[in-house]
Design a protein around this motif. Structure first.
Motif, PDB file in Angstrom:
ATOM      1  N   ASN A 103       0.840  -1.189   0.000  1.00 49.06           N
ATOM      2  CA  ASN A 103       0.000   0.000   0.000  1.00 49.06           C
ATOM      3  C   ASN A 103       0.878   1.244   0.000  1.00 49.06           C
ATOM      4  N   LYS A 104       0.696   2.110  -0.993  1.00 45.97           N
ATOM      5  CA  LYS A 104       1.496   3.329  -1.035  1.00 45.97           C
ATOM      6  C   LYS A 104       0.689   4.551  -0.615  1.00 45.97           C
ATOM      7  N   GLN A 105      -0.428   4.344   0.051  1.00 49.39           N
ATOM      8  CA  GLN A 105      -1.203   5.462   0.563  1.00 49.39           C
ATOM      9  C   GLN A 105      -0.355   6.233   1.569  1.00 49.39           C
ATOM     10  N   VAL A 106      -0.330   7.551   1.408  1.00 51.22           N
ATOM     11  CA  VAL A 106       0.413   8.412   2.312  1.00 51.22           C
ATOM     12  C   VAL A 106      -0.591   9.072   3.254  1.00 51.22           C
ATOM     13  N   ILE A 107      -0.314   8.974   4.545  1.00 51.32           N
ATOM     14  CA  ILE A 107      -1.169   9.584   5.565  1.00 51.32           C
ATOM     15  C   ILE A 107      -0.332  10.578   6.351  1.00 51.32           C
ATOM     16  N   PHE A 158      -2.035  12.595  -0.562  1.00 49.03           N
ATOM     17  CA  PHE A 158      -2.012  12.158   0.829  1.00 49.03           C
ATOM     18  C   PHE A 158      -3.352  12.402   1.490  1.00 49.03           C
ATOM     19  N   GLU A 159      -3.572  11.649   2.549  1.00 48.07           N
ATOM     20  CA  GLU A 159      -4.768  11.800   3.373  1.00 48.07           C
ATOM     21  C   GLU A 159      -4.356  12.488   4.668  1.00 48.07           C
ATOM     22  N   VAL A 181       8.174   6.440  -1.799  1.00 54.90           N
ATOM     23  CA  VAL A 181       6.881   6.455  -2.496  1.00 54.90           C
ATOM     24  C   VAL A 181       7.101   6.489  -3.996  1.00 54.90           C
ATOM     25  N   VAL A 186       3.630   5.712   5.375  1.00 48.38           N
ATOM     26  CA  VAL A 186       3.402   4.947   4.147  1.00 48.38           C
ATOM     27  C   VAL A 186       3.590   3.490   4.522  1.00 48.38           C
TER      28      VAL A 186
END
Length: 81
Positions: A2-6, A30-31, A77, A58
């Motif tokens: 998962n490359k979602q950035v928070i 990003f979130e 990322v 991440v």
């Protein structure tokens, strides 16, 4: 992976604003999760071993603050694209 950035943040955090600006300038989506309005978000930050913000995550990688580690996280990322 998962490359979602928070980005864990608060509204009045200058470093948080800087992190969000850099990610935006780098074209990294990003979130934002505000720890001042959600106990769940605060617990998520704490599970990475941090009490304050900004914390950028991440996957299982987490970076605290506006440091060279943030640049390394951005490079990570990018390598996943």
């Amino acid at each position: 992976m998962n490359k979602q950035v928070i980005v864990y943040t608060t509204n009045d955090c200058i470093e948080c604003t800087m992190v969000k600006q850099v990610l935006t300038m780098e074209g990294i989506p990003f979130e934002v999760r505000d720890v001042s309005t959600s106990a769940v978000n605060q617990r998520e930050v704490e599970k990475y071993g941090f009490l304050g913000v900004p914390v950028t995550v991440v996957g299982q990688r987490a970076v605290k603050g506006f440091t060279n580690e943030l640049k390394e996280l951005i490079d990570f990322v990018r390598s996943m694209e």
